[in-house]
Design an enzyme around this catalytic site. Structure first.
Site, PDB file in Angstrom:
ATOM      1  N   ASP A  40     -10.054   2.858   2.776  1.00 59.75           N
ATOM      2  CA  ASP A  40     -10.159   2.144   4.062  1.00 59.75           C
ATOM      3  C   ASP A  40     -10.819   3.017   5.137  1.00 59.75           C
ATOM      4  OD1 ASP A  40      -9.031  -0.321   3.354  1.00 59.75           O
ATOM      5  OD2 ASP A  40      -6.988   0.362   3.775  1.00 59.75           O
ATOM      6  N   LYS A  82       0.796  -1.238   0.000  1.00 62.28           N
ATOM      7  CA  LYS A  82       0.000   0.000   0.000  1.00 62.28           C
ATOM      8  C   LYS A  82       0.830   1.291   0.000  1.00 62.28           C
ATOM      9  CE  LYS A  82      -4.050  -1.858   2.405  1.00 62.28           C
ATOM     10  NZ  LYS A  82      -5.058  -1.591   3.434  1.00 62.28           N
TER      11      LYS A  82
HETATM   12  P1  NAP Z   1      -0.065  -3.443  11.204  1.00 58.02           P
HETATM   13  O1  NAP Z   1       0.301  -2.240  10.401  1.00 58.02           O
HETATM   14  O2  NAP Z   1       0.828  -4.628  11.234  1.00 58.02           O
HETATM   15  O3  NAP Z   1      -0.316  -2.929  12.734  1.00 58.02           O
HETATM   16  C1  NAP Z   1      -0.592  -3.864  13.756  1.00 58.02           C
HETATM   17  C2  NAP Z   1      -0.960  -3.130  15.046  1.00 58.02           C
HETATM   18  O4  NAP Z   1      -1.330  -4.130  16.009  1.00 58.02           O
HETATM   19  C3  NAP Z   1       0.201  -2.340  15.654  1.00 58.02           C
HETATM   20  O5  NAP Z   1      -0.311  -1.230  16.345  1.00 58.02           O
HETATM   21  C4  NAP Z   1       0.781  -3.378  16.645  1.00 58.02           C
HETATM   22  O6  NAP Z   1       1.484  -2.795  17.718  1.00 58.02           O
HETATM   23  C5  NAP Z   1      -0.476  -4.008  17.158  1.00 58.02           C
HETATM   24  N1  NAP Z   1      -0.234  -5.351  17.707  1.00 58.02           N
HETATM   25  C6  NAP Z   1       0.017  -6.486  17.022  1.00 58.02           C
HETATM   26  N2  NAP Z   1       0.190  -7.521  17.858  1.00 58.02           N
HETATM   27  C7  NAP Z   1       0.067  -7.021  19.117  1.00 58.02           C
HETATM   28  C8  NAP Z   1       0.153  -7.573  20.432  1.00 58.02           C
HETATM   29  N3  NAP Z   1       0.420  -8.878  20.617  1.00 58.02           N
HETATM   30  N4  NAP Z   1      -0.049  -6.769  21.493  1.00 58.02           N
HETATM   31  C9  NAP Z   1      -0.316  -5.448  21.327  1.00 58.02           C
HETATM   32  N5  NAP Z   1      -0.400  -4.850  20.103  1.00 58.02           N
HETATM   33  C10 NAP Z   1      -0.208  -5.633  19.026  1.00 58.02           C
HETATM   34  O7  NAP Z   1      -1.495  -4.035  10.747  1.00 58.02           O
HETATM   35  P2  NAP Z   1      -2.710  -3.220  10.093  1.00 58.02           P
HETATM   36  O8  NAP Z   1      -2.630  -3.333   8.620  1.00 58.02           O
HETATM   37  O9  NAP Z   1      -2.808  -1.899  10.729  1.00 58.02           O
HETATM   38  O10 NAP Z   1      -3.956  -4.152  10.527  1.00 58.02           O
HETATM   39  C11 NAP Z   1      -4.410  -4.196  11.882  1.00 58.02           C
HETATM   40  C12 NAP Z   1      -5.675  -5.065  11.953  1.00 58.02           C
HETATM   41  O11 NAP Z   1      -6.738  -4.440  11.217  1.00 58.02           O
HETATM   42  C13 NAP Z   1      -5.511  -6.454  11.336  1.00 58.02           C
HETATM   43  O12 NAP Z   1      -6.152  -7.396  12.153  1.00 58.02           O
HETATM   44  C14 NAP Z   1      -6.222  -6.358  10.017  1.00 58.02           C
HETATM   45  O13 NAP Z   1      -6.800  -7.591   9.613  1.00 58.02           O
HETATM   46  C15 NAP Z   1      -7.334  -5.369  10.346  1.00 58.02           C
HETATM   47  N6  NAP Z   1      -7.787  -4.645   9.143  1.00 58.02           N
HETATM   48  C16 NAP Z   1      -9.121  -4.745   8.836  1.00 58.02           C
HETATM   49  C17 NAP Z   1      -9.594  -4.078   7.721  1.00 58.02           C
HETATM   50  C18 NAP Z   1     -11.061  -4.171   7.390  1.00 58.02           C
HETATM   51  O14 NAP Z   1     -11.410  -3.912   6.242  1.00 58.02           O
HETATM   52  N7  NAP Z   1     -11.902  -4.496   8.352  1.00 58.02           N
HETATM   53  C19 NAP Z   1      -8.733  -3.313   6.923  1.00 58.02           C
HETATM   54  C20 NAP Z   1      -7.378  -3.219   7.274  1.00 58.02           C
HETATM   55  C21 NAP Z   1      -6.920  -3.917   8.394  1.00 58.02           C
HETATM   56  P3  NAP Z   1       3.088  -2.504  17.609  1.00 58.02           P
HETATM   57  O15 NAP Z   1       3.234  -1.211  16.863  1.00 58.02           O
HETATM   58  O16 NAP Z   1       3.517  -2.407  19.029  1.00 58.02           O
HETATM   59  O17 NAP Z   1       3.684  -3.687  16.888  1.00 58.02           O
END
Ligand code: NAP
Length: 288
Positions: free
Chosen positions: A110, A74
């Protein structure tokens, strides 16, 4: 319009990602094209790191009308486009490309998809509301920007890695009042929030027993919203609802980010109910 109807006039679309075989976008967008009577087809393309530039050149060369872009492409994709919409620029990521006669324009649907689903499904009026955002990754950027544009009074951004919360709060403060926090402050922030959003992957399949915060900290009447949509109801949402909160699942964000992409590409209103129904059915088939 089914696969047997594809012909030499079919307009092509797709999604670029790595991994991509789990994606529900093809079934959702093909259902949307069929419901709207369009001669169009949408497929998933597994684009490995290092090959994105060529893949984007392929959109122009093959005359695809549109492409969605997902993890991990992205941000990098922005370097290969001709124009980037203001919102996508502010978020720093593109998830939708529109091909206007060889000129590729990047958008981010998004955040606006998230807000449209949140408002339609919970009835919340965001103006003046205090929001606790847990997580500061890629998805949080789009969600935070869209909430800020809706007039949220304050964004509390809490993240395990505090430095990422600092960075996101600094960039959001161009659009709304925002502050950054560690996850050790969640209890006190939850007591102030009208809306709590889980932007982390905690609770996502197969990690279904995880939750971003204890439910006891959620006040009745708060809107609890999860970006995770697999499972459709996460532990966070189930427990929040039991506490008297209003639950909002991530499925709506997924459906509406696709609905906006469909609308940008075709100029037609997206058949949202049909799109949601086919994705829900697909989840039920894979989990049963
Ligand atoms: P990302 O950029 O990898 O960010 C992940 C986030 O989760 C970071 O803030 C990370 O914290 C935190 N995290 C991960 N594991 C953790 C843990 N064990 N304890 C505490 N914090 C934790 O991922 P993203 O693209 O933003 O996606 C995040 C979620 O949104 C995913 O589950 C994804 O499937 C969902 N999503 C849904 C949609 C939809 O259309 N509904 C669209 C996009 C994403 P750190 O910075 O400390 O690592």
């Amino acid at each position: 319009m089914g696969i047997d109807k594809l012909d030499s006039h079919t307009v092509m679309y797709g999604v670029f990602g790595d991994p991509i075989r789990h994606s529900k976008s093809p079934i959702m967008l093909n259902r949307a094209f069929a419901a709207s009577g369009l001669n169009a087809a949408y497929a998933a393309f597994h684009i490995l790191p290092g090959t994105l530039k060529e893949a984007v050149a392929g959109i122009r060369a093959l005359g695809f009308r549109g492409v969605n872009v997902t993890i991990p492409h992205k941000v990098e994709v922005m370097s290969y486009l001709d124009e980037i919409d203001e919102g996508a620029q502010a978020i720093g990521a593109v998830n939708t490309i529109v091909n206007e006669g060889g000129k590729l324009i990047g958008y981010n649907t998004d955040g606006i998809g998230y807000v449209r689903s949140l408002k339609e499904e919970t009835g919340i009026r965001l103006k003046g509301k205090k929001v606790l955002m847990i997580g500061a990754g890629g998805a949080a950027r789009g969600v935070g920007y869209a909430l800020a544009r809706e007039g949220a009074a304050h964004l509390f951004i809490a993240n395990r890695t505090k430095a990422k919360a600092d960075e996101l709060a600094a960039s959001m403060s161009a659009f709304a009042s925002a502050s950054s926090h560690g996850t050790d402050e969640l209890q006190q922030l939850a007591a102030e929030a009208d809306l709590i959003v889980n932007n982390t992957s905690l609770g996502m399949h197969p990690d279904v027993d995880s939750t971003p915060m204890p439910a006891e900290w959620i006040r009745p009447g708060t809107v609890a919203s999860d970006l995770v949509y697999n499972p459709l109801v996460t532990r966070f949402l189930r427990e929040a609802q039991a506490r008297g909160a209003i639950a909002h699942s991530g499925l709506g964000m997924f459906v509406y980010q696709g609905a906006y992409a469909f609308e940008y590409w075709t100029g037609l209103p997206a058949p949202v109910a049909a799109m949601r129904e086919v994705v829900e059915r697909s989840f039920n088939e894979t989990t049963n």
